[in-house]
Scaffold this active site. Structure first.
Site, PDB file in Angstrom:
ATOM      1  N   HIS A  17     -25.228  12.700 -12.898  1.00  0.00           N
ATOM      2  CA  HIS A  17     -25.616  12.311 -11.538  1.00  0.00           C
ATOM      3  C   HIS A  17     -26.713  13.250 -11.010  1.00  0.00           C
ATOM      4  CE1 HIS A  17     -21.218  10.800 -11.299  1.00  0.00           C
ATOM      5  NE2 HIS A  17     -21.977   9.749 -11.435  1.00  0.00           N
ATOM      6  N   LYS A  41      -9.361   1.835  -4.177  1.00  0.00           N
ATOM      7  CA  LYS A  41      -9.615   2.611  -5.394  1.00  0.00           C
ATOM      8  C   LYS A  41      -8.984   3.991  -5.270  1.00  0.00           C
ATOM      9  CE  LYS A  41     -13.563   3.430  -8.439  1.00  0.00           C
ATOM     10  NZ  LYS A  41     -15.003   3.220  -8.605  1.00  0.00           N
ATOM     11  N   ARG A  90     -27.043   4.091 -18.473  1.00  0.00           N
ATOM     12  CA  ARG A  90     -26.671   4.783 -19.699  1.00  0.00           C
ATOM     13  C   ARG A  90     -26.736   3.871 -20.908  1.00  0.00           C
ATOM     14  NH1 ARG A  90     -21.391   6.807 -16.739  1.00  0.00           N
ATOM     15  NH2 ARG A  90     -21.894   4.780 -15.862  1.00  0.00           N
ATOM     16  N   SER A 127     -17.708  10.150 -15.210  1.00  0.00           N
ATOM     17  CA  SER A 127     -16.685  10.805 -14.388  1.00  0.00           C
ATOM     18  C   SER A 127     -15.281  10.590 -14.951  1.00  0.00           C
ATOM     19  CB  SER A 127     -16.747  10.292 -12.947  1.00  0.00           C
ATOM     20  OG  SER A 127     -17.973  10.626 -12.369  1.00  0.00           O
TER      21      SER A 127
HETATM   22  P1  ADP Z   1     -20.117   3.697  -9.729  1.00  0.00           P
HETATM   23  O1  ADP Z   1     -18.648   3.636  -9.530  1.00  0.00           O
HETATM   24  O2  ADP Z   1     -20.917   3.069  -8.629  1.00  0.00           O
HETATM   25  O3  ADP Z   1     -20.635   3.317 -11.090  1.00  0.00           O
HETATM   26  P2  ADP Z   1     -20.526   6.408 -10.507  1.00  0.00           P
HETATM   27  O4  ADP Z   1     -20.154   7.583  -9.711  1.00  0.00           O
HETATM   28  O5  ADP Z   1     -19.793   6.186 -11.781  1.00  0.00           O
HETATM   29  O6  ADP Z   1     -20.409   5.220  -9.515  1.00  0.00           O
HETATM   30  O7  ADP Z   1     -22.079   6.425 -10.845  1.00  0.00           O
HETATM   31  C1  ADP Z   1     -23.062   6.429  -9.861  1.00  0.00           C
HETATM   32  C2  ADP Z   1     -24.434   6.232 -10.508  1.00  0.00           C
HETATM   33  O8  ADP Z   1     -24.697   7.289 -11.400  1.00  0.00           O
HETATM   34  C3  ADP Z   1     -24.567   4.963 -11.332  1.00  0.00           C
HETATM   35  O9  ADP Z   1     -25.870   4.444 -11.188  1.00  0.00           O
HETATM   36  C4  ADP Z   1     -24.365   5.435 -12.743  1.00  0.00           C
HETATM   37  O10 ADP Z   1     -25.023   4.600 -13.685  1.00  0.00           O
HETATM   38  C5  ADP Z   1     -25.023   6.779 -12.679  1.00  0.00           C
HETATM   39  N1  ADP Z   1     -24.483   7.677 -13.698  1.00  0.00           N
HETATM   40  C6  ADP Z   1     -23.185   7.916 -13.973  1.00  0.00           C
HETATM   41  N2  ADP Z   1     -23.058   8.791 -14.999  1.00  0.00           N
HETATM   42  C7  ADP Z   1     -24.327   9.093 -15.380  1.00  0.00           C
HETATM   43  C8  ADP Z   1     -24.873   9.916 -16.419  1.00  0.00           C
HETATM   44  N3  ADP Z   1     -24.109  10.583 -17.269  1.00  0.00           N
HETATM   45  N4  ADP Z   1     -26.214  10.008 -16.510  1.00  0.00           N
HETATM   46  C9  ADP Z   1     -26.991   9.318 -15.648  1.00  0.00           C
HETATM   47  N5  ADP Z   1     -26.550   8.504 -14.688  1.00  0.00           N
HETATM   48  C10 ADP Z   1     -25.229   8.390 -14.543  1.00  0.00           C
END
Ligand code: ADP
Length: 154
Positions: A17, A41, A90, A127
């Site tokens: 992130h 959630k 990803r 996450s």
């Molecule tokens: P959501 O539940 O909306 O997917 P996340 O917290 O999982 O929320 O992710 C938020 C954003 O960050 C999304 O656009 C996701 O693709 C991106 N993201 C998550 N993990 C990574 C990573 N390892 N590298 C780059 N972007 C990521």
């Protein structure tokens, strides 16, 4: 001035992130990291703690702010004056999921989504894996932004 919203659950915020936000700053003047609050959630970390983690990561970057929101991302984006949504991609599965949402969002509101491809070293990080490591007492520090390594504890 171009302002984008980077929405997500961020449970917790990872180096993946962080990398998207930092790279997004090459494109946008301001980025609002928006923590989505969804009553259905169950999260590992409370909304307040997730916000605190992100604020700590970007404490030295006034161009980055943190908000929480409920409801549709596009509604909140409009409310706070963001012209674009920033998202990370990803895998091809991410792409298929994101494509429809981004197209519908644009159709509904004119708000476009800008996707940044994950850097190779961050592609496997998500996450869910970080939460599993923390839940089982493992060391997740490799996957957490440096400033919150000592803070994210389960
Ligand atoms: P959501 O539940 O909306 O997917 P996340 O917290 O999982 O929320 O992710 C938020 C954003 O960050 C999304 O656009 C996701 O693709 C991106 N993201 C998550 N993990 C990574 C990573 N390892 N590298 C780059 N972007 C990521």
């Amino acid at each position: 001035m171009k302002r984008a919203i980077f929405p997500g659950s961020f449970d917790p915020f990872t180096v993946g992130h962080e990398s998207i936000v930092l790279r997004g700053l090459d494109i946008f003047d301001e980025i609002v990291v928006a923590v989505g609050v969804n009553a259905d959630k169950r999260c590992m970390f409370s909304t307040e703690r997730r916000v605190e983690f992100i604020e700590t990561v970007f404490a030295d970057r006034p161009q980055v702010s943190v908000s929480t929101y409920e409801g549709l991302t596009v509604d909140f984006a409009k409310e706070i004056g963001c012209s674009h949504i920033l998202r990370g991609l990803r895998t091809s599965a991410d792409f298929e999921f994101e494509r429809a949402i981004a197209q519908v969002n644009r159709q509904m509101t004119g708000i476009d989504t800008v996707f940044l491809l994950t850097t190779p070293e961050h592609t496997p990080i998500n996450s869910t894996i970080v939460r599993d490591i923390l839940r089982h007492g493992g060391d997740a520090s490799l996957f957490l932004p440096q400033r919150i390594r000592g803070l994210v504890r389960w």
